[in-house]
Motif scaffolding. Structure first.
Motif, PDB file in Angstrom:
ATOM      1  N   LEU A 185      -1.618   1.268  22.543  1.00  0.00           N
ATOM      2  CA  LEU A 185      -2.019   2.324  21.616  1.00  0.00           C
ATOM      3  C   LEU A 185      -1.275   2.184  20.297  1.00  0.00           C
ATOM      4  O   LEU A 185      -1.869   2.248  19.216  1.00  0.00           O
ATOM      5  N   MET A 186       0.046   2.004  20.375  1.00  0.00           N
ATOM      6  CA  MET A 186       0.863   1.903  19.170  1.00  0.00           C
ATOM      7  C   MET A 186       0.415   0.731  18.308  1.00  0.00           C
ATOM      8  O   MET A 186       0.267   0.865  17.089  1.00  0.00           O
ATOM      9  N   SER A 187       0.184  -0.415  18.915  1.00  0.00           N
ATOM     10  CA  SER A 187      -0.244  -1.596  18.165  1.00  0.00           C
ATOM     11  C   SER A 187      -1.616  -1.391  17.542  1.00  0.00           C
ATOM     12  O   SER A 187      -1.841  -1.749  16.379  1.00  0.00           O
ATOM     13  N   GLY A 188      -2.528  -0.815  18.316  1.00  0.00           N
ATOM     14  CA  GLY A 188      -3.870  -0.597  17.801  1.00  0.00           C
ATOM     15  C   GLY A 188      -3.905   0.373  16.647  1.00  0.00           C
ATOM     16  O   GLY A 188      -4.513   0.107  15.598  1.00  0.00           O
ATOM     17  N   VAL A 189      -3.255   1.525  16.815  1.00  0.00           N
ATOM     18  CA  VAL A 189      -3.250   2.525  15.746  1.00  0.00           C
ATOM     19  C   VAL A 189      -2.503   1.988  14.524  1.00  0.00           C
ATOM     20  O   VAL A 189      -2.934   2.184  13.378  1.00  0.00           O
ATOM     21  N   THR A 190      -1.395   1.290  14.758  1.00  0.00           N
ATOM     22  CA  THR A 190      -0.623   0.736  13.641  1.00  0.00           C
ATOM     23  C   THR A 190      -1.442  -0.256  12.828  1.00  0.00           C
ATOM     24  O   THR A 190      -1.549  -0.130  11.601  1.00  0.00           O
ATOM     25  N   LEU A 191      -2.041  -1.241  13.486  1.00  0.00           N
ATOM     26  CA  LEU A 191      -2.815  -2.228  12.746  1.00  0.00           C
ATOM     27  C   LEU A 191      -4.088  -1.633  12.163  1.00  0.00           C
ATOM     28  O   LEU A 191      -4.514  -2.011  11.067  1.00  0.00           O
ATOM     29  N   GLY A 192      -4.688  -0.671  12.891  1.00  0.00           N
ATOM     30  CA  GLY A 192      -5.869  -0.009  12.355  1.00  0.00           C
ATOM     31  C   GLY A 192      -5.589   0.639  11.011  1.00  0.00           C
ATOM     32  O   GLY A 192      -6.413   0.593  10.083  1.00  0.00           O
ATOM     33  N   PHE A 193      -4.408   1.226  10.888  1.00  0.00           N
ATOM     34  CA  PHE A 193      -3.991   1.807   9.608  1.00  0.00           C
ATOM     35  C   PHE A 193      -3.523   0.731   8.631  1.00  0.00           C
ATOM     36  O   PHE A 193      -3.974   0.672   7.481  1.00  0.00           O
ATOM     37  N   LYS A 194      -2.583  -0.119   9.048  1.00  0.00           N
ATOM     38  CA  LYS A 194      -1.926  -1.054   8.130  1.00  0.00           C
ATOM     39  C   LYS A 194      -2.889  -2.063   7.528  1.00  0.00           C
ATOM     40  O   LYS A 194      -2.699  -2.507   6.392  1.00  0.00           O
ATOM     41  N   LEU A 195      -3.923  -2.459   8.276  1.00  0.00           N
ATOM     42  CA  LEU A 195      -4.892  -3.401   7.748  1.00  0.00           C
ATOM     43  C   LEU A 195      -5.892  -2.730   6.815  1.00  0.00           C
ATOM     44  O   LEU A 195      -6.683  -3.400   6.161  1.00  0.00           O
ATOM     45  N   THR A 196      -5.853  -1.388   6.770  1.00  0.00           N
ATOM     46  CA  THR A 196      -6.777  -0.628   5.919  1.00  0.00           C
ATOM     47  C   THR A 196      -6.024   0.071   4.785  1.00  0.00           C
ATOM     48  O   THR A 196      -6.383  -0.049   3.613  1.00  0.00           O
ATOM     49  N   VAL A 197      -4.967   0.806   5.149  1.00  0.00           N
ATOM     50  CA  VAL A 197      -4.136   1.534   4.163  1.00  0.00           C
ATOM     51  C   VAL A 197      -2.681   1.171   4.464  1.00  0.00           C
ATOM     52  O   VAL A 197      -2.006   1.858   5.235  1.00  0.00           O
ATOM     53  N   PRO A 198      -2.173   0.096   3.877  1.00  0.00           N
ATOM     54  CA  PRO A 198      -0.857  -0.437   4.268  1.00  0.00           C
ATOM     55  C   PRO A 198       0.325   0.508   4.098  1.00  0.00           C
ATOM     56  O   PRO A 198       1.344   0.332   4.768  1.00  0.00           O
ATOM     57  N   ASP A 199       0.201   1.509   3.216  1.00  0.00           N
ATOM     58  CA  ASP A 199       1.365   2.371   2.962  1.00  0.00           C
ATOM     59  C   ASP A 199       1.472   3.563   3.908  1.00  0.00           C
ATOM     60  O   ASP A 199       2.376   4.389   3.775  1.00  0.00           O
ATOM     61  N   VAL A 200       0.568   3.680   4.889  1.00  0.00           N
ATOM     62  CA  VAL A 200       0.697   4.748   5.882  1.00  0.00           C
ATOM     63  C   VAL A 200       1.935   4.477   6.733  1.00  0.00           C
ATOM     64  O   VAL A 200       2.150   3.354   7.202  1.00  0.00           O
ATOM     65  N   LYS A 201       2.764   5.513   6.936  1.00  0.00           N
ATOM     66  CA  LYS A 201       3.978   5.374   7.751  1.00  0.00           C
ATOM     67  C   LYS A 201       3.625   5.579   9.214  1.00  0.00           C
ATOM     68  O   LYS A 201       3.010   6.581   9.573  1.00  0.00           O
ATOM     69  N   LEU A 202       4.035   4.640  10.076  1.00  0.00           N
ATOM     70  CA  LEU A 202       3.761   4.720  11.511  1.00  0.00           C
ATOM     71  C   LEU A 202       5.055   5.005  12.272  1.00  0.00           C
ATOM     72  O   LEU A 202       6.047   4.299  12.118  1.00  0.00           O
ATOM     73  N   ILE A 203       5.003   6.065  13.086  1.00  0.00           N
ATOM     74  CA  ILE A 203       6.158   6.490  13.874  1.00  0.00           C
ATOM     75  C   ILE A 203       5.783   6.446  15.346  1.00  0.00           C
ATOM     76  O   ILE A 203       4.823   7.102  15.768  1.00  0.00           O
ATOM     77  N   GLY A 204       6.527   5.682  16.125  1.00  0.00           N
ATOM     78  CA  GLY A 204       6.323   5.630  17.565  1.00  0.00           C
ATOM     79  C   GLY A 204       7.310   6.547  18.254  1.00  0.00           C
ATOM     80  O   GLY A 204       8.511   6.472  18.005  1.00  0.00           O
ATOM     81  N   VAL A 205       6.817   7.416  19.128  1.00  0.00           N
ATOM     82  CA  VAL A 205       7.695   8.393  19.783  1.00  0.00           C
ATOM     83  C   VAL A 205       7.601   8.246  21.305  1.00  0.00           C
ATOM     84  O   VAL A 205       6.514   8.082  21.859  1.00  0.00           O
ATOM     85  N   SER A 206       8.761   8.264  21.939  1.00  0.00           N
ATOM     86  CA  SER A 206       8.804   8.103  23.387  1.00  0.00           C
ATOM     87  C   SER A 206       9.789   9.092  23.991  1.00  0.00           C
ATOM     88  O   SER A 206      10.444   9.864  23.276  1.00  0.00           O
ATOM     89  N   HIS A 207       9.870   9.091  25.308  1.00  0.00           N
ATOM     90  CA  HIS A 207      10.797   9.936  26.041  1.00  0.00           C
ATOM     91  C   HIS A 207      12.186   9.288  26.028  1.00  0.00           C
ATOM     92  O   HIS A 207      12.349   8.159  25.548  1.00  0.00           O
ATOM     93  N   GLN A 208      13.168   9.961  26.571  1.00  0.00           N
ATOM     94  CA  GLN A 208      14.532   9.441  26.580  1.00  0.00           C
ATOM     95  C   GLN A 208      14.878   8.690  27.862  1.00  0.00           C
ATOM     96  O   GLN A 208      15.931   8.062  27.946  1.00  0.00           O
ATOM     97  N   ARG A 209      14.002   8.729  28.849  1.00  0.00           N
ATOM     98  CA  ARG A 209      14.316   8.175  30.164  1.00  0.00           C
ATOM     99  C   ARG A 209      13.570   6.879  30.417  1.00  0.00           C
ATOM    100  O   ARG A 209      12.369   6.885  30.666  1.00  0.00           O
TER     101      ARG A 209
END
Length: 325
Positions: A185-209
């Protein structure tokens, strides 16, 4: 622009390919969260897909990309969660035989959920690793195509189609917050944005465990970790020591990775229930949990948060209601 062997054209091709088989989910403005942060916050509700999760996008794109000869031989997977349901669902709609391999220890509730779409379910093994090995043996012997859960070009491009939908609905988006696990998901959403609008900031969020991708990024290569109990159980699991796509893409193109606590995740689930009247599983609520963190979101920004699925036990829902309302 091209990343590895993935181009922007691959995402647009995937978007057209899967359109008849998925729900174009809404991007919903969140007034309460926007007021709290001073930003414009939008939630992409992938929990409204037919199977209740975003995974149907990647599964559809991968299966639809197969040749007629491959489709005739069938598909298989060894996921017991949302990906397993996605593969069974899409295969059923296309009239393709699907085999889902799982260990004897998989809970009956998960078996029942996947059985809804009538795949062949095999439970002959003591571990999921052994079930996975059998899938690839089946591919080698009989040509049954394994549909991997995340580290695959067509899976990545299928998941990334939601980026294109978000930009169509709100071209002003400058930040996207995405749950991070194996990285499909992270790779797909990131490249989907970056290959279209490169300046969009992508933040990946996960749990602590046992956040395997984040810990792998820290040491510079994929690692394995024992799983720990968490509300965000859909984010558990490894990224594969022979990872081909998602580790490199996450490392090279995601702007920030961050972790949220169990209490923050619970509050995120409660927020979505109270303010949007929808059920979201723990993994789905990690983005909202981060946005609720005091002072984290930049005022004036335009933020899209992916809400990935709704696979949460009612016992957890009842507990969160008791604790937060």
């Amino acid at each position: 622009m091209q990343v590895k062997d993935i181009t922007s054209r691959d995402f647009w091709r995937a978007k057209k390919r899967i359109a008849p088989y998925i729900t174009r989910t809404p991007l919903v403005y969140s007034p309460e969260l926007s007021e709290k942060t001073g930003a414009n916050i939008y939630l992409k509700f992938e929990n409204l897909q037919a199977i209740g999760a975003f995974k149907v996008r990647g599964a559809a794109n991968k299966i639809l990309s197969l040749t007629d000869e491959q489709k005739a031989k069938g598909v298989s997977t060894f996921s017991t969660g949302n990906h397993g349901m996605a593969v069974a669902h899409i295969a059923s709609r296309l009239g393709i035989k699907a085999t889902v391999c799982m260990s004897k220890a998989v809970p009956a509730v998960k078996v029942k959920a996947i059985s809804r779409w009538n795949p062949e379910i095999l439970q002959n093994w003591d571990s999921q690793d052994a079930a996975g090995v059998y899938c690839y043996e089946l591919e080698e012997k009989e040509g049954v195509v394994v549909i991997p859960p995340f580290d695959d070009k067509e899976i990545i491009c299928g998941q990334g189609t939601m980026s294109l939908e978000i930009l169509e609905d709100c071209p002003e988006i400058d930040t996207a917050i995405v749950p991070l696990s194996g990285g499909g998901l992270m790779s797909g959403v990131t490249l989907g944005f970056k290959l279209t609008v490169p300046d969009v900031k992508l933040i990946g969020v996960s749990h602590q465990r046992a956040a395997v991708m984040i810990e792998s990024l820290k040491v510079g290569h994929p690692i394995e970790m024992p799983e720990e109990e968490t509300l965000a159980d859909s984010l558990l699991g490894g990224i594969g020591l022979d990872n081909k796509y998602t580790f490199d893409i996450t490392r090279d193109f995601v702007d920030e990775t961050i972790q949220v606590s169990e209490e923050e995740i619970a509050k995120g689930i409660a927020y979505i229930m109270e303010n949007h009247h929808l059920i979201a599983e723990g993994a789905s609520a990690t983005g909202v949990a981060l946005a609720m963190r005091e002072g984290y979101i930049k005022p004036g920004s335009n933020v899209a948060i992916i809400v990935t699925g709704c696979g949460i036990p009612m016992s957890q829902v009842k507990q969160i209601v008791n604790d937060h309302f």
